[in-house]
Every structure is written in structure tokens, then in C-alpha cells.
Design a protein around this motif. Structure first.
Motif, PDB file in Angstrom:
ATOM      1  N   ARG A   1       0.852  -1.192   0.000  1.00 58.02           N
ATOM      2  CA  ARG A   1       0.000   0.000   0.000  1.00 58.02           C
ATOM      3  C   ARG A   1       0.880   1.232   0.000  1.00 58.02           C
ATOM      4  O   ARG A   1       1.892   1.279   0.691  1.00 58.02           O
ATOM      5  CB  ARG A   1      -0.905   0.019   1.223  1.00 58.02           C
ATOM      6  N   PRO A   2       0.477   2.259  -0.744  1.00 61.06           N
ATOM      7  CA  PRO A   2       1.220   3.520  -0.718  1.00 61.06           C
ATOM      8  C   PRO A   2       1.017   4.234   0.610  1.00 61.06           C
ATOM      9  O   PRO A   2      -0.010   4.072   1.268  1.00 61.06           O
ATOM     10  CB  PRO A   2       0.632   4.334  -1.867  1.00 61.06           C
ATOM     11  N   VAL A   3       1.997   5.034   0.999  1.00 63.59           N
ATOM     12  CA  VAL A   3       1.929   5.734   2.272  1.00 63.59           C
ATOM     13  C   VAL A   3       0.690   6.622   2.352  1.00 63.59           C
ATOM     14  O   VAL A   3       0.070   6.728   3.413  1.00 63.59           O
ATOM     15  CB  VAL A   3       3.230   6.521   2.561  1.00 63.59           C
ATOM     16  N   ALA A   4       0.288   7.240   1.253  1.00 61.15           N
ATOM     17  CA  ALA A   4      -0.897   8.101   1.275  1.00 61.15           C
ATOM     18  C   ALA A   4      -2.147   7.297   1.623  1.00 61.15           C
ATOM     19  O   ALA A   4      -2.998   7.751   2.395  1.00 61.15           O
ATOM     20  CB  ALA A   4      -1.079   8.799  -0.075  1.00 61.15           C
ATOM     21  N   GLU A   5      -2.247   6.100   1.101  1.00 56.16           N
ATOM     22  CA  GLU A   5      -3.392   5.236   1.386  1.00 56.16           C
ATOM     23  C   GLU A   5      -3.374   4.777   2.848  1.00 56.16           C
ATOM     24  O   GLU A   5      -4.411   4.719   3.507  1.00 56.16           O
ATOM     25  CB  GLU A   5      -3.346   4.034   0.445  1.00 56.16           C
ATOM     26  N   LEU A   6      -2.183   4.467   3.340  1.00 57.06           N
ATOM     27  CA  LEU A   6      -2.060   4.060   4.743  1.00 57.06           C
ATOM     28  C   LEU A   6      -2.446   5.206   5.671  1.00 57.06           C
ATOM     29  O   LEU A   6      -3.183   4.994   6.646  1.00 57.06           O
ATOM     30  CB  LEU A   6      -0.633   3.596   5.043  1.00 57.06           C
ATOM     31  N   SER A   7      -1.964   6.404   5.389  1.00 57.39           N
ATOM     32  CA  SER A   7      -2.277   7.535   6.269  1.00 57.39           C
ATOM     33  C   SER A   7      -3.771   7.821   6.259  1.00 57.39           C
ATOM     34  O   SER A   7      -4.352   8.137   7.295  1.00 57.39           O
ATOM     35  CB  SER A   7      -1.464   8.776   5.890  1.00 57.39           C
ATOM     36  N   GLU A   8      -4.418   7.667   5.104  1.00 55.38           N
ATOM     37  CA  GLU A   8      -5.873   7.869   5.030  1.00 55.38           C
ATOM     38  C   GLU A   8      -6.608   6.808   5.851  1.00 55.38           C
ATOM     39  O   GLU A   8      -7.514   7.125   6.617  1.00 55.38           O
ATOM     40  CB  GLU A   8      -6.335   7.820   3.578  1.00 55.38           C
ATOM     41  N   ALA A   9      -6.189   5.559   5.702  1.00 51.42           N
ATOM     42  CA  ALA A   9      -6.830   4.468   6.454  1.00 51.42           C
ATOM     43  C   ALA A   9      -6.646   4.638   7.960  1.00 51.42           C
ATOM     44  O   ALA A   9      -7.520   4.278   8.748  1.00 51.42           O
ATOM     45  CB  ALA A   9      -6.265   3.122   6.001  1.00 51.42           C
ATOM     46  N   LEU A  10      -5.520   5.223   8.361  1.00 55.65           N
ATOM     47  CA  LEU A  10      -5.238   5.448   9.779  1.00 55.65           C
ATOM     48  C   LEU A  10      -5.904   6.714  10.297  1.00 55.65           C
ATOM     49  O   LEU A  10      -5.973   6.934  11.505  1.00 55.65           O
ATOM     50  CB  LEU A  10      -3.727   5.558  10.003  1.00 55.65           C
ATOM     51  N   GLY A  11      -6.354   7.573   9.373  1.00 52.56           N
ATOM     52  CA  GLY A  11      -6.964   8.836   9.779  1.00 52.56           C
ATOM     53  C   GLY A  11      -5.955   9.790  10.387  1.00 52.56           C
ATOM     54  O   GLY A  11      -6.263  10.487  11.348  1.00 52.56           O
ATOM     55  N   MET A  12      -4.763   9.792   9.825  1.00 60.59           N
ATOM     56  CA  MET A  12      -3.715  10.669  10.351  1.00 60.59           C
ATOM     57  C   MET A  12      -2.954  11.304   9.191  1.00 60.59           C
ATOM     58  O   MET A  12      -2.941  10.763   8.094  1.00 60.59           O
ATOM     59  CB  MET A  12      -2.769   9.901  11.284  1.00 60.59           C
ATOM     60  N   PRO A  13      -2.325  12.444   9.453  1.00 67.20           N
ATOM     61  CA  PRO A  13      -1.540  13.089   8.395  1.00 67.20           C
ATOM     62  C   PRO A  13      -0.396  12.184   7.921  1.00 67.20           C
ATOM     63  O   PRO A  13       0.124  11.374   8.690  1.00 67.20           O
ATOM     64  CB  PRO A  13      -0.985  14.346   9.062  1.00 67.20           C
TER      65      PRO A  13
END
Length: 115
Positions: free
Chosen positions: A31-43
Motif C-alpha cells: 500500500r502507498p503511504v498516502a493510502e495508509l495515512s488515510e486508512a489510519l486517519g492521520m496526516p
């Protein structure tokens, strides 16, 4: 008092709930970092910090894909934890066996009292 940050120890790395969540997300694949940060709900910078810790202890690997970083799980680093936790399996099995024996005894006593 907060624990000192460490990146040299898998146990400390996965002690943080967000990092465990990242590992869970990566079980499904890269997973790309942008997708991970979105899934985590964090910047993204916050997610990147957690990913850096996981990368430094060898639990994730990354690669560049265009302008983004893509991460994948490397669960080999979890083997020591798996083996350590697995050592408690006999304890839990025996505990559940004792609980089952106790529950049956209570049911039998209750049945005898109602006769």
C-alpha cells in the motif's frame, strides 16, 4: 512517564497501537503511504514516522513508485514474537480445561440441588 523511543527492538516497535494497525493493513498487500495515512486517519508525516520505525526494525520494506512510497509487510521479524506468545498456548489450554471442569461441576451440583 513515557517510554523512551527505540527502533532497535521489534517488541517496542509493535507496542504502539498505530504500528500494529499498519501491520494489519499491510497483511492484505502493498500500500502507498498516502493510502495508509488515510486508512489510519492521520496526516502523512505521522504515518511516515511510524513506517520509518517499522522499516528500521525490518517489519516493512518500501520502494519508490513514481512520486510515492509503497510499503509491504515483512513478517519474518515477527517470528520471535510468535514463538514467545506461542509458549503460552499450553497455559491457556490448561486454563480453559480447568474452567470447563469447574463449570461442569457447578452444573452437576446445581442439578443435584434441584432434585
Amino acid at each position: 512517564m513515557a517510554r523512551a523511543a527505540t527502533t532497535s527492538d521489534v517488541y517496542n516497535a509493535i507496542a504502539e497501537p498505530r504500528r500494529r494497525e499498519i501491520l494489519t493493513l499491510l497483511r492484505a498487500g502493498e500500500r502507498p503511504v498516502a493510502e495508509l495515512s488515510e486508512a489510519l486517519g492521520m496526516p502523512q508525516p505521522g504515518a511516515s514516522k511510524h513506517l520509518r520505525v517499522l522499516r528500521e526494525v525490518g517489519l516493512v520494506h518500501d520502494r519508490r513508485e513514481g512520486k510515492q512510497r509503497v510499503y509491504r509487510l515483512d513478517a519474518h521479524g515477527l517470528r520471535a514474537i510468535h514463538e514467545w506468545v506461542g509458549g503460552f498456548e499450553q497455559f491457556w489450554d490448561e486454563s480453559f480445561d480447568r474452567l470447563e471442569t469447574y463449570a461442569r461441576r457447578l452444573a452437576r451440583e446445581n442439578e443435584e440441588e434441584t432434585r
